[in-house]
Design an enzyme around this catalytic site. Structure first.
Site, short mmCIF file in Angstrom:
data_model
loop_
_atom_site.label_atom_id
_atom_site.label_comp_id
_atom_site.label_asym_id
_atom_site.label_seq_id
_atom_site.Cartn_x
_atom_site.Cartn_y
_atom_site.Cartn_z
N GLY A 139 3.01 -14.93 -12.01
CA GLY A 139 3.13 -15.15 -10.58
C GLY A 139 1.88 -14.60 -9.92
N GLY A 141 0.57 -11.80 -10.80
CA GLY A 141 -0.13 -10.99 -11.78
C GLY A 141 -0.15 -9.51 -11.42
N ARG A 398 -6.25 2.98 -5.46
CA ARG A 398 -6.17 3.30 -6.87
C ARG A 398 -7.49 2.96 -7.57
NH1 ARG A 398 -1.92 0.92 -10.58
NH2 ARG A 398 -2.29 -0.70 -9.05
N TYR A 459 11.02 7.99 -7.73
CA TYR A 459 9.73 7.35 -7.90
C TYR A 459 8.70 8.45 -8.01
CZ TYR A 459 6.01 3.99 -6.55
OH TYR A 459 4.91 3.19 -6.49
#
Ligand SMILES: Cc1cc2nc3c(=O)[nH]c(=O)nc-3n(C[C@H](O)[C@H](O)[C@H](O)COP(=O)(O)OP(=O)(O)OC[C@H]3O[C@@H](n4cnc5c(N)ncnc54)[C@H](O)[C@@H]3O)c2cc1C
Ligand SMILES: Cc1cc2nc3c(=O)[nH]c(=O)nc-3n(C[C@H](O)[C@H](O)[C@H](O)COP(=O)(O)OP(=O)(O)OC[C@H]3O[C@@H](n4cnc5c(N)ncnc54)[C@H](O)[C@@H]3O)c2cc1C
Lengths: 543, 543
Positions: A139, A141, A398, A459
């Site tokens: 999709g 990715g 990131r 999380y």
């Protein structure tokens, strides 16, 4: 409807060219959060450019007319340029980005196929089964679990990433039933745009929203930002249309059924291994007219957990109910004046016209009362706004951090309320112990992103600064310590990211041999030649 | 915990001896609703007594010590008395009851086994696989779709009903997470009693509540009376423990997951064909402190549908939101003064202490406003109370009606809002056309029992009075006309009853060959010898 068409996606990083932070922002970051993580300007290394990659020759070659010999009647696009192969070489986990930006340990698909329609998908499946070629449904990715990595056994004669981006758009809207039939390759912003023009909304906002698709959300069982109210993607899927090597499977377009086991559930979370999702009927929402948000400070995580638990168990589901532990709160509000230590709860409601105002007021008063009863102190919403902006831009950072030698990644799970506090401790402990091996810098942050009456998701974000040439190895090692801790404490390997190739070695330990045997049987029935995304769920070599 | 232990269940009718209506009540019924359906006193025929049945000799014989040769180490009870065999000869559909009360066309299990624990279930599975004996997992035996009928191919060497009644009780309660681990054979009232003593509740009330079990609810994907608020059973199942011929499968006890496809979903709705559910972790509720109920009269069904749709789409889920069409309302309020014609909506809320009062008040005001906006007129709650009493006693009346030659049964489905009104018309039409063949008396009533943002369930009751010896044939013929209409109009074969043997010939037409192939593969993986409830899902002879 083409948020992607006009933009160029980074083949080696998050998002779109031009939307990443500029040099001044990077400089500011170095001087604030960068300091916290021990980053210096001289740590920066620029990523390997596309022409610095060594791509192996493609095993599947296009002929002079740009066609793939043996693939009859395909009407879509086929691409084998270095950019296309590199764009589909990996997902977007931190480990993927480390490899992409340093140009190491990469595998490339032999070809990228963009089917123009469902028939094209069928043709690809036939071709692949006949020639033992692996297909990787893709999709956006944005997988963070090795879901689209073209890493398959040597026995395959090639790997094609089947990029579903051209299968996009809203096919039909059923206004009375508040649902729409949507093609799987539709990106988040495109879906939103179409629905908004009809006065409707979907309200599914993963952080990867801009670069992920309806099909990818369903295949990976994604969870959005507002999922405490709207539920994870599975609650929003009314029916699915899937193309498998054994033909089409289409589930009934009904709100509920007791006609045997729910066939949708076989494909929700199937991660490309059981079929290619081509369309889904999605349950819609109406867009909120306004929002109301605030924040609460708690002495510790346990108090915050108590407040969150009581809120959902009172039947109140605020779309935003996000609890940051004391460490995550510290980082989130780093450098902000007047923030004392402690856990922090983001509480946000949405008011839908014409009738939502009073209901939200009652829920708001009750939820804030429960926060105060658990020892929370309300803090001004300024900090709340800051967090929200960060949420959207965060993925781009990131890449910057990796270029500075920082490894930052997340791990997420879910567990019952009775285990949540202990699980956080255990995971922190396990991650720290493992990080010590690699890095003097070590941080573990935790937040609750989704809450349910019986439990919540946790999380975790971990940060380390390993030796430069050990970034990937350190990442994988620490990540695995997290998986081990999840399994040891009865939690699940993933609450909303899926499992992909990264979790495959752990999959049977979570589910047991009976579950795995059943899933293998499903796969064998739908994909007898085993050409669909081999390597997910079952460790490579075994499937 | 033994609501059943002290009571004797009718082998040939609903419920428990002594709880059926007495002669005066029957006489009153004959003079009111009986008249409406053309019933006269002389229509009555008493049901065939137990010793009037001709039971074939059992193919599996117990030895002198009451053991089954070849079944090693079984610690539970084995029973082959006429009462036990007759009690397990059929479920409780109208067709079943016609056969039971007239003693015709019955098949009997060769043996009834009551496992004492999970090990016993494993032993039975081993025995059955080794000797090719069919096992029929049985909870309360209240299936209305032929789910527990011991009707299997001749190639089996016998049929054992595996009655799970002794696998009962609440194993553990996790109060913080509001969940409990419960054994599958636990009956509704027993579950309620235990939870109530802990200040908790489950709030799942199928009309068959008194005679159905946790395992049966899960295996048939049941829906309770309050399911518009609490959801069908699937939403209340956090995890499952299942014994299959290939060993135990236990799903993770977590509130949510993205670790591959949801394995629970393979067993929810599996109707005894994939494994024996032995335990479930159920999500609990707190008991309501009080209720608030009212009723609205609408000119027609369409207006009522509009109100119901708007209520749920406003995010309001009243536990009771039951819309009777004009015909069902007429029957429900038959003989009651002051009720004008039209559709009727039962609207009921529950208030949970300490915090629910204000939220319910807001929801109440909004829901009643939406009713009025759709043309509804509020009517005094007296009629509401009457309906509720009827709901509980109603199942016993079916036996009385059958003894008077009346065929009364229900068919239920679900569809999207955009199709609901047309579907009701189409089903009415199809049923009437078929009933004409058999009966001068013909009624079709319809109600909405469960509502969702994208659609609702439609629950049809049909009444006919065919020639006495054609009751079963007429029942089956009319029922099939209903299934055909569901399929032709894109609805599902069942919203909450399951499909059993009665729907097996239609199953593939609803789901298509791909779904059926996948389900067969799951079955082959978990039950390679095919001993578990053969005949459900796949037409007999094929599985
Ligand atoms: C920065 C960042 C933030 C993220 N935030 C979130 C978040 O908030 N919530 C969340 O849930 N996830 C998040 N993710 C993870 C990821 O975005 C999700 O897993 C998303 O659902 C993947 O969608 P995609 O379209 O990118 O799928 P891909 O990454 O292309 O594929 C994911 C998996 O689904 C399969 N697949 C994709 N499309 C199809 C199809 N049509 N048919 C069959 N199989 C298919 C693939 O084979 C693969 O196994 C984040 C990822 C990143 C990098
Ligand atoms: C008068 C009447 C009213 C009803 N009202 C409702 C209603 O309001 N809502 C509703 O949903 N249904 C209703 N039903 C249908 C029926 O009660 C439900 O299907 C119920 O869930 C069946 O539960 P049970 O324990 O009686 O299961 P059974 O009838 O014993 O079995 C049903 C199916 O489940 C399987 N099964 C049972 N236990 C297990 C187990 N432990 N492991 C694996 N498989 C198992 C059986 O093999 C069978 O296929 C009604 C039925 C009647 C007769």
């Amino acid at each position: 409807m083409s948020s992607w068409a006009g933009k160029v996606r980074h083949w080696n990083g998050w998002g779109y060219a031009g939307e990443e932070p500029g040099p001044e922002a990077v400089e500011r970051w170095r001087r604030s959060l960068g300091v916290l993580a021990g980053v210096r300007a001289e740590d920066y290394r620029s990523p390997v450019p596309l022409d610095g990659l060594r791509l192996p020759p493609a095993r599947l070659e296009l002929d002079g007319a740009g066609c793939l010999p043996g693939l009859q009647g395909f009407r879509g696009r086929l691409a084998a340029t270095p950019y296309e192969r590199a764009l589909h070489a990996a997902g977007r986990s931190t480990g993927d980005l480390i490899r992409l930006r340093t140009g190491t340990n990469l595998r490339f698909p032999d070809l990228v196929a963009y089917p123009a329609d469902e028939e094209d998908v069928l043709r690809l499946l036939e071709y692949a089964a006949a020639r033992q070629v692996a297909l990787i449904p893709t999709g956006g990715g944005s997988s963070v679990v090795g879901g689209i990595e073209p890493d398959v056994r040597a026995s395959y004669n090639g790997v094609i990433n089947v990029d579903l981006r051209d299968l996009r758009g809203v096919v039909a809207i059923d206004r009375a039933s508040r649902r729409a039939r949507v093609r799987a390759g539709t990106l988040g912003p495109d879906l939103e745009e179409t629905l908004r023009s009809e006065g409707l909304a979907f309200r599914h906002y993963p952080q990867s929203y801009a670069c992920s698709t309806v099909g990818g959300w369903i295949a990976a069982r994604a969870g959005g930002h507002f999922a405490t109210l709207y539920g994870k993607i599975e609650t929003a899927v009314e029916s699915l249309r899937v193309v498998t090597p054994r033909g089409r499977v289409e589930t009934r377009e009904v709100p509920q059924s007791a006609s045997g086991p729910d066939g949708k559930a076989w494909f929700i979370g199937s991660e490309g291994a059981l079929g290619v999702i081509t369309e889904a009927v999605l349950r819609l929402q109406v867009p909120p007219a306004r929002k109301r948000a605030t924040g609460f400070r708690f002495a510790g995580f346990a108090e915050g957990l108590e407040a969150v638990r009581r809120i959902v168990q009172a039947g109140i589901y605020p779309p935003v109910l996000r609890l940051l532990d004391e460490y995550e709160a510290m980082v989130a509000f780093w450098g902000r004046a007047g923030m004392e230590p402690g856990a922090f709860l983001h509480l946000g409601f949405e008011v839908t016209e014409p009738d939502g105002e009073r209901a939200v007021t009652v829920a708001w008063e009750e939820a804030t009362r429960l926060c105060r009863a658990a020892g929370g102190r309300e803090v001004p919403p300024a900090g709340v706004q800051a967090w929200r902006e960060g949420f959207v831009q965060q993925p781009y950072w990131r890449d910057v951090m990796i270029d500075h030698g920082l490894v930052v990644d997340t791990l997420e799970t879910a567990t019952a309320w009775s285990r949540a506090a202990a699980l956080r401790e255990a995971v922190r402990e396990a991650l720290f112990r493992r990080m010590e091996r690699w890095s003097a810098v070590a941080m573990v942050l935790c937040r609750v992103t989704h809450a349910y009456p019986d439990g919540c998701s946790l999380y975790f974000t971990f940060v380390l600064k390993p030796p430069r040439d050990a970034m990937w190895a350190a990442w994988r090692d620490v990540q695995q310590a997290g998986f081990e801790a999840f399994l040891a404490h009865g939690a699940t390997l993933s609450h909303h990211h899926g499992t992909g190739r990264d979790f495959a070695p752990f999959f049977e330990r979570e589910h047991g041999p009976g579950h795995v045997a059943a899933l293998r049987a499903l796969k064998a029935a739908l994909d007898p030649a085993g050409v669909l995304n081999p390597g997910v769920f079952f460790p490579a070599g075994a499937a």
